[in-house]
Design a protein around this motif. Structure first.
Motif, PDB file in Angstrom:
ATOM      1  N   ARG A 145       0.841  -1.214   0.000  1.00 45.50           N
ATOM      2  CA  ARG A 145       0.000   0.000   0.000  1.00 45.50           C
ATOM      3  C   ARG A 145       0.868   1.253   0.000  1.00 45.50           C
ATOM      4  O   ARG A 145       0.568   2.222  -0.703  1.00 45.50           O
ATOM      5  CB  ARG A 145      -0.906   0.023   1.239  1.00 45.50           C
ATOM      6  CG  ARG A 145      -2.111  -0.881   1.120  1.00 45.50           C
ATOM      7  CD  ARG A 145      -3.174  -0.519   2.203  1.00 45.50           C
ATOM      8  NE  ARG A 145      -4.378  -1.279   1.963  1.00 45.50           N
ATOM      9  CZ  ARG A 145      -4.688  -2.409   2.625  1.00 45.50           C
ATOM     10  NH1 ARG A 145      -3.879  -2.871   3.565  1.00 45.50           N
ATOM     11  NH2 ARG A 145      -5.799  -3.044   2.332  1.00 45.50           N
ATOM     12  N   ALA A 146       1.937   1.235   0.793  1.00 44.68           N
ATOM     13  CA  ALA A 146       2.834   2.399   0.841  1.00 44.68           C
ATOM     14  C   ALA A 146       3.504   2.585  -0.524  1.00 44.68           C
ATOM     15  O   ALA A 146       3.651   3.719  -1.001  1.00 44.68           O
ATOM     16  CB  ALA A 146       3.879   2.212   1.936  1.00 44.68           C
ATOM     17  N   ASN A 147       3.903   1.503  -1.165  1.00 43.64           N
ATOM     18  CA  ASN A 147       4.507   1.618  -2.498  1.00 43.64           C
ATOM     19  C   ASN A 147       3.504   2.151  -3.515  1.00 43.64           C
ATOM     20  O   ASN A 147       3.844   2.976  -4.364  1.00 43.64           O
ATOM     21  CB  ASN A 147       5.048   0.261  -2.950  1.00 43.64           C
ATOM     22  CG  ASN A 147       6.406  -0.048  -2.333  1.00 43.64           C
ATOM     23  OD1 ASN A 147       7.225   0.847  -2.154  1.00 43.64           O
ATOM     24  ND2 ASN A 147       6.644  -1.315  -2.015  1.00 43.64           N
ATOM     25  N   ALA A 148       2.275   1.672  -3.426  1.00 44.56           N
ATOM     26  CA  ALA A 148       1.243   2.133  -4.361  1.00 44.56           C
ATOM     27  C   ALA A 148       0.955   3.618  -4.156  1.00 44.56           C
ATOM     28  O   ALA A 148       0.717   4.353  -5.121  1.00 44.56           O
ATOM     29  CB  ALA A 148      -0.033   1.311  -4.194  1.00 44.56           C
ATOM     30  N   ALA A 149       0.986   4.066  -2.926  1.00 44.45           N
ATOM     31  CA  ALA A 149       0.691   5.486  -2.652  1.00 44.45           C
ATOM     32  C   ALA A 149       1.657   6.386  -3.427  1.00 44.45           C
ATOM     33  O   ALA A 149       1.299   7.489  -3.845  1.00 44.45           O
ATOM     34  CB  ALA A 149       0.782   5.758  -1.147  1.00 44.45           C
ATOM     35  N   ARG A 150       2.883   5.915  -3.626  1.00 43.60           N
ATOM     36  CA  ARG A 150       3.884   6.712  -4.359  1.00 43.60           C
ATOM     37  C   ARG A 150       3.701   6.657  -5.869  1.00 43.60           C
ATOM     38  O   ARG A 150       4.030   7.606  -6.560  1.00 43.60           O
ATOM     39  CB  ARG A 150       5.285   6.172  -4.064  1.00 43.60           C
ATOM     40  CG  ARG A 150       5.872   6.687  -2.782  1.00 43.60           C
ATOM     41  CD  ARG A 150       7.207   6.016  -2.530  1.00 43.60           C
ATOM     42  NE  ARG A 150       8.246   6.425  -3.473  1.00 43.60           N
ATOM     43  CZ  ARG A 150       9.352   5.718  -3.705  1.00 43.60           C
ATOM     44  NH1 ARG A 150       9.550   4.575  -3.080  1.00 43.60           N
ATOM     45  NH2 ARG A 150      10.249   6.157  -4.548  1.00 43.60           N
ATOM     46  N   HIS A 151       3.271   5.506  -6.391  1.00 49.87           N
ATOM     47  CA  HIS A 151       3.343   5.291  -7.838  1.00 49.87           C
ATOM     48  C   HIS A 151       2.002   5.053  -8.529  1.00 49.87           C
ATOM     49  O   HIS A 151       1.869   5.314  -9.716  1.00 49.87           O
ATOM     50  CB  HIS A 151       4.220   4.067  -8.147  1.00 49.87           C
ATOM     51  CG  HIS A 151       5.626   4.195  -7.666  1.00 49.87           C
ATOM     52  ND1 HIS A 151       6.493   5.152  -8.153  1.00 49.87           N
ATOM     53  CD2 HIS A 151       6.327   3.495  -6.743  1.00 49.87           C
ATOM     54  CE1 HIS A 151       7.675   5.009  -7.562  1.00 49.87           C
ATOM     55  NE2 HIS A 151       7.598   4.022  -6.703  1.00 49.87           N
ATOM     56  N   ALA A 152       1.062   4.452  -7.817  1.00 51.35           N
ATOM     57  CA  ALA A 152      -0.191   4.036  -8.457  1.00 51.35           C
ATOM     58  C   ALA A 152      -1.283   3.954  -7.393  1.00 51.35           C
ATOM     59  O   ALA A 152      -1.724   2.880  -7.010  1.00 51.35           O
ATOM     60  CB  ALA A 152      -0.003   2.667  -9.133  1.00 51.35           C
ATOM     61  N   PRO A 153      -1.730   5.130  -6.920  1.00 54.45           N
ATOM     62  CA  PRO A 153      -2.621   5.156  -5.750  1.00 54.45           C
ATOM     63  C   PRO A 153      -3.980   4.493  -5.964  1.00 54.45           C
ATOM     64  O   PRO A 153      -4.701   4.272  -4.996  1.00 54.45           O
ATOM     65  CB  PRO A 153      -2.759   6.648  -5.435  1.00 54.45           C
ATOM     66  CG  PRO A 153      -2.175   7.390  -6.570  1.00 54.45           C
ATOM     67  CD  PRO A 153      -1.311   6.469  -7.350  1.00 54.45           C
ATOM     68  N   ARG A 154      -4.327   4.140  -7.226  1.00 54.98           N
ATOM     69  CA  ARG A 154      -5.652   3.570  -7.425  1.00 54.98           C
ATOM     70  C   ARG A 154      -5.707   2.044  -7.288  1.00 54.98           C
ATOM     71  O   ARG A 154      -6.767   1.454  -7.440  1.00 54.98           O
ATOM     72  CB  ARG A 154      -6.225   3.998  -8.772  1.00 54.98           C
ATOM     73  CG  ARG A 154      -6.643   5.486  -8.770  1.00 54.98           C
ATOM     74  CD  ARG A 154      -7.123   5.948 -10.124  1.00 54.98           C
ATOM     75  NE  ARG A 154      -6.176   5.583 -11.168  1.00 54.98           N
ATOM     76  CZ  ARG A 154      -6.319   4.550 -11.990  1.00 54.98           C
ATOM     77  NH1 ARG A 154      -7.392   3.807 -11.916  1.00 54.98           N
ATOM     78  NH2 ARG A 154      -5.400   4.296 -12.889  1.00 54.98           N
ATOM     79  N   VAL A 155      -4.607   1.389  -7.009  1.00 54.30           N
ATOM     80  CA  VAL A 155      -4.633  -0.073  -6.842  1.00 54.30           C
ATOM     81  C   VAL A 155      -5.462  -0.428  -5.597  1.00 54.30           C
ATOM     82  O   VAL A 155      -5.341   0.208  -4.556  1.00 54.30           O
ATOM     83  CB  VAL A 155      -3.200  -0.642  -6.694  1.00 54.30           C
ATOM     84  CG1 VAL A 155      -3.243  -2.151  -6.447  1.00 54.30           C
ATOM     85  CG2 VAL A 155      -2.362  -0.323  -7.931  1.00 54.30           C
TER      86      VAL A 155
END
Ligand code: GLN
Length: 269
Positions: A145-155
């Protein structure tokens, strides 16, 4: 006595590229700066910090865990010992998925997402895709989730043991890099994998337990014509294709990684 950067790198006994990465990280500089300042002296505090990182690598810990991040498909991702370190060969799975999305909005699921690498790379490259990612590990999901927040917040993230938390959900594309190493594989006692989560690596006695399970269960979670794509070991292509064919998938095939080794197999529902 203060040492120079050059001495720290040389005395570590590590490959220079690794030692430089670790010393640069300890000093908070980039590698180009480090090389240009090889004769600079470091102070005691810096020397201690660099020594601690070099010592962890000397004890075998993977560089990615020491630095706390790894690049995957052009994206910088945080990694911890809770997740498998993303591998370059897994970029094949992402590229095969992207080639099957045709620019259309597609519902995609990454099962056993770990750091989130596969799901995040797809969502980043295909902004209109509806990307879902599942993992049985709460610690892995927090990191993903933290990684997605940086790069792809809609996952969308779901805590789920394979499909258990996804009852009634269907996807146009299901992807997984499951644990596929055989339990007695001597490779598990060597190098970086010793430090990675066993649950992310070992797929039962023959390594195929999770692959069998995903192939069987994915049929109830794929839309008609949807693709299942799975990464496997270099000797598991034939077995994976046989399992896919026996389960009724069509267009069953395997695809080689950059080293020419069959690395991903899949088929359509
Ligand atoms: N490719 C990894 C290795 O051989 C295994 C990854 C996995 O089990 N999914 O170390």
């Amino acid at each position: 006595m203060s040492a120079s950067i050059h001495t720290l790198v040389e005395a570590s006994g590590l490959p220079k590229s690794e030692a430089r990465l670790l010393v640069a990280h300890a000093l908070g500089v980039d590698r180009a700066w480090l090389v240009a300042h090889a004769n600079d002296l470091v102070d005691a505090a810096q020397q201690e910090l660099a020594g601690a990182l070099l010592g962890r690598r000397q004890a075998g810990e993977p560089i990615a865990y020491i630095l706390g991040h790894r690049e995957f498909h052009g994206l910088d991702l945080a990694v911890t010992p809770d997740v498998l370190i993303p591998r370059p060969e897994t970029e094949l799975l992402v590229d095969l998925a992207l080639a099957r999305m045709g620019g259309e909005s597609r519902r995609v699921l990454d099962l056993g997402t770990g750091s989130g690498a596969i799901a995040i790379a797809i969502a980043h490259s295909a902004p209109r895709a509806d990307v879902w990612a599942a993992d049985a590990s709460a610690a892995a999901l927090a990191l993903a989730r933290a990684n997605a927040a940086r790069h792809a917040p809609r996952v969308h993230f779901v805590e789920s043991d394979w499909f258990a938390g996804l009852i009634g959900q269907r996807f146009g594309l299901v992807l997984t890099n499951p644990p596929y190493v055989a339990a007695d594989d001597p490779h598990l006692q060597q190098g970086d994998v010793r430090f990675e989560p066993r649950a992310a690596l070992v797929g039962g006695a023959d390594g195929l337990d999770c692959i069998r399970r995903v192939i069987s269960e994915a049929r109830d979670h794929l839309a008609a014509g949807g693709w299942l794509l799975l990464e496997h070991g270099h000797e598991q292509g034939e077995a994976s294709r046989a399992l896919l064919a026996a389960a009724g998938y069509s267009e069953v095939d395997s695809w080689p990684d950059l080293a020419g080794i069959p690395r991903v197999s899949g088929g359509r529902r």
